[in-house]
Write an enzyme that holds these catalytic residues in place. Sequence first.
Site, mmCIF file in Angstrom:
data_model
loop_
_atom_site.group_PDB
_atom_site.id
_atom_site.type_symbol
_atom_site.label_atom_id
_atom_site.label_comp_id
_atom_site.label_asym_id
_atom_site.label_seq_id
_atom_site.Cartn_x
_atom_site.Cartn_y
_atom_site.Cartn_z
ATOM 1 N N HIS A 1 0.791 -1.234 0.000
ATOM 2 C CA HIS A 1 0.000 0.000 0.000
ATOM 3 C C HIS A 1 0.814 1.269 0.000
ATOM 4 C CE1 HIS A 1 -4.189 -1.355 0.520
ATOM 5 N NE2 HIS A 1 -3.638 -2.426 1.058
ATOM 6 N N LYS B 1 -9.988 13.645 3.749
ATOM 7 C CA LYS B 1 -9.102 12.489 3.776
ATOM 8 C C LYS B 1 -8.186 12.672 4.975
ATOM 9 C CE LYS B 1 -7.716 13.562 -0.462
ATOM 10 N NZ LYS B 1 -7.585 12.317 -1.172
ATOM 11 N N ARG B 2 -7.393 11.659 5.314
ATOM 12 C CA ARG B 2 -6.444 11.855 6.401
ATOM 13 C C ARG B 2 -5.562 13.068 6.122
ATOM 14 N NH1 ARG B 2 -6.050 8.054 10.757
ATOM 15 N NH2 ARG B 2 -4.187 9.246 11.233
ATOM 16 N N LYS C 1 -0.561 14.542 0.962
ATOM 17 C CA LYS C 1 -1.883 14.784 0.383
ATOM 18 C C LYS C 1 -2.121 16.273 0.102
ATOM 19 C CE LYS C 1 -4.067 10.672 2.499
ATOM 20 N NZ LYS C 1 -4.845 9.997 1.438
ATOM 21 N N THR D 1 -9.010 6.135 -2.840
ATOM 22 C CA THR D 1 -10.341 5.602 -3.127
ATOM 23 C C THR D 1 -11.374 6.704 -2.943
ATOM 24 O OG1 THR D 1 -10.434 4.770 -0.860
ATOM 25 C CG2 THR D 1 -9.916 3.174 -2.598
ATOM 26 N N LYS E 1 -14.970 7.715 -5.060
ATOM 27 C CA LYS E 1 -16.294 7.969 -4.471
ATOM 28 C C LYS E 1 -16.874 9.275 -4.997
ATOM 29 C CE LYS E 1 -14.470 5.944 -0.219
ATOM 30 N NZ LYS E 1 -13.877 6.337 1.087
HETATM 31 C C1 LIG Z 1 -12.608 6.547 1.391
HETATM 32 C C2 LIG Z 1 -12.180 6.984 2.729
HETATM 33 C C3 LIG Z 1 -10.841 7.283 2.979
HETATM 34 C C4 LIG Z 1 -9.783 7.250 1.897
HETATM 35 O O1 LIG Z 1 -9.753 8.509 1.254
HETATM 36 P P1 LIG Z 1 -8.535 8.929 0.303
HETATM 37 O O2 LIG Z 1 -8.993 10.231 -0.268
HETATM 38 O O3 LIG Z 1 -8.405 7.875 -0.734
HETATM 39 O O4 LIG Z 1 -7.343 9.062 1.165
HETATM 40 C C5 LIG Z 1 -10.483 7.689 4.249
HETATM 41 N N1 LIG Z 1 -11.391 7.779 5.233
HETATM 42 C C6 LIG Z 1 -12.688 7.521 5.025
HETATM 43 C C7 LIG Z 1 -13.648 7.672 6.156
HETATM 44 C C8 LIG Z 1 -13.136 7.107 3.773
HETATM 45 O O5 LIG Z 1 -14.428 6.828 3.588
#
Ligand SMILES: *Cc1c(COP(=O)(O)O)cnc(C)c1O
Length: 837
Positions: free
Chosen positions: A382, A572-573, A578, A680, A684
Amino acid sequence: MDKTLEQRLYAADAALAVADEASALPEATGDARSFRDLILAKLTYAVGKDPIVARDHDWLRALSLALRDRIVDRWMATTRGVYRMGGKRVYYFSLEFLIGRLLKDGLNNMGLLGTAREALASVGVDLDVIAELEADAALGNGGLGRLAACFMESMATVGVPAYGYGIRYENGLFRQNIIDGWQTESPENWLAYGNPWEFPRREVAYEIGFGGAVEASEGWDGSAVHAWKPAETVLAVAHDTPVVGWRGLRVNTLRLWSARSPDPISLDAFNAGDHIGALTARTKAESISRVLYPADSTPAGQELRLRQEYFFTSASLQDLVRRHLKQHREIRTLAQKAAVQLNDTHPAIAVAELMRILIDIHAMSWADAFALTRDTISYTNHTLLPEALESWPVPLLERLLPRHMQIIYAINARVLTEARAAGATDAMIAAVSIIDEGHGRRVRMGNLAFVGSHKVNGVSALHSELMKETVFRDLNTVFPGRITNKTNGITPRRWLMTANPGLAGLLRETIGEGFLDDAEKLVALEPFARDPGFQERFAAVKHANKARLAKTIQQTLGLRVDPAALFDVQVKRMHEYKRQLLNILETIALYNAIRTHPEKDWVPRVKVFAGKAAASYTSAKYIIKLINDVAKMVNTDPAVRNLLKVAFLPNYNVSLAEVIIPAADLSEQISTAGMEASGTGNMKFALNGALTIGTLDGANVEMRDHVGADNIFIFGLTAAEVEARRAKGLNPRANIEADPALAEVLDAVGSGVFSPADPQRHRGTVDNLTNSDWFLVTDDFTSYSAMQRRIDALWGTPAAWREKAILNVARMGWFSSDRTIRDYSDEIWGLPTVKVG
Ligand SMILES: *Cc1c(COP(=O)(O)O)cnc(C)c1O
């Protein structure tokens, strides 16, 4: 006046009877009545509440238990079916499962969403209200854990018999509070109201050893026989949660382990008056499943973390070996009946543990055991971040898992001999070795997982290629063909159907139901992309979702935002790679520009941020504070005339994501190219009709290929360009000098314009950018900013914007995790899958 429940039930019965006669779907209504009766029975006999006095939490529990009954029927059928067929099972090992709430997803997949809504309405309860009370199971940090959750649902959907194996953390990821703009952490007690979904299996418990010594003796044929005598034992107790696939087709099991002490209390100590000491052993044992490590992309170098990893890996392997032997009698067929997938290196000790089980317990020869281990295990990488590659000090492993350390040395000796025979140089040998000699002798878990697996996969095309060039370059030379790509995906049930029922409903009316069973059928939407009538309805759905998010923003932050504005979202985190910093700096540049040129036709924007920083990640916490400092100033500045709002929503989790993502117009996927393995979140958003502004990183590259380069906003350096610049030496000062807007922003931030009470507060952030800028924020700032202005221009032409947004929805079907799971099944696990519908 409130009716009594009895009156309501009576009225409901009468209404249902009328509906029964009139309805085109009499069985649906009839089902609502029988489902209501089931809920009432649960409320009475399982919750122990009289409906007259039941509170929302009681109704939630009753509904969950009623749904669970229906799921359990399918679960038993599935499990029996798998057993009868005698086929292969997948075991997904993951230290994290970020599953979120389960009620609506379960109802949706069982086809009971409408039924439950109707059944509850007939007793005066609102499904949406009680669904909000369900605890969000945050047994993971971010993308990696959420991937595991999407995979579990997709495996159940496409007919892969699977167990997810992980840890039942008593405290999941911390709750994030924002106090005066700063992040603070508090424990998240997701089990406070009990967990209706799980079944504790006290009878399924395994002993997990730690420490002690290895005794060697001579076997009957003169070979060495080893027996590990652990000094300490912890019990792993199973808790099972059914995972239901789309249309209730099959139900798999998420088996999470809880740590128990074999001696709950030292009676001697207790009787001697040492009431606390009497519980020490128990406390130590149970601490293993107490908390999820809030580490994202950094290895937690704690002994407890290693204990957690071995604890759940050993329990899971013991469990699946027991299941295999019970059914198939013969350990040698294990790889034909079991595929173990390691989600990152956290369970990589599985390679040594399975070897131990095969050799020490089942008396297999080394060669047979290693072949069987390799055929059984595969590993998903990952991250390429060097600081995130897990490794453990040799002395720690030697002390905690002495037998495993012996096995690792033995595996390493054979691998290095093989490599040498294949012509490896000294440098290659050093890189391939499981033992890192450079940093005080450490065990590289990535190398261990690699050599013990038949397939090693990356999570996007770019990431898998970079793996071959960077972390696993030499391993890829010694073991060519082992690295493969499986681009991540997301489940469209949660991320489209239940998170965005408005859009799902519109799609059903427009292109029929086919896409529900096969997300790639969303392409049928393409002909509607320019249809003005459809565009209007599509925009109306988006507007309603934005109004809902606006309400959430108002309620949590007391900030009013206009749903007609462009909703620009980065959730996101919090992580430097990022680049939330790039986003907020550009936001400040926009703020400056709006004030300097009030006469221009600015597009009203709402900048939405959310995300947690690891508790020890100071620079990420300063970025949160900066965002909140900027928000405070911008949101109250009359000169901005509501053209710009900044909102940082606290405590980002799956449930919040389900509200935010369907409301986004613009999705920020702006990581430094080469650093986001896949992402991911990006998928979404696009599936929900947001346009993406992003770098050519991770799965953004493949998203561009699928949605078309005209329908995504790509800016910035490529991964190769990033690498070249770093090799040549970064020059942030030159970048800043070349862009006066950027220079002005950094001056303002560094001199305390946004932190007048503490002007030095953000000095460190600015100095870091000016002097090193490892994440190339200043390199990409100018092209990012220019792209934002092009986005403004497009927003001014709603028909063009909507066309692109609709095409994104139409073309994102490939990113369904059903496709990902089919790829794993075909190319890694050797398993058939089914088509749904
Ligand atoms: C999808 C998701 C992530 C991953 O988000 P990225 O933008 O790909 O880092 C992190 N936290 C939650 C709660 C998510 O639903």
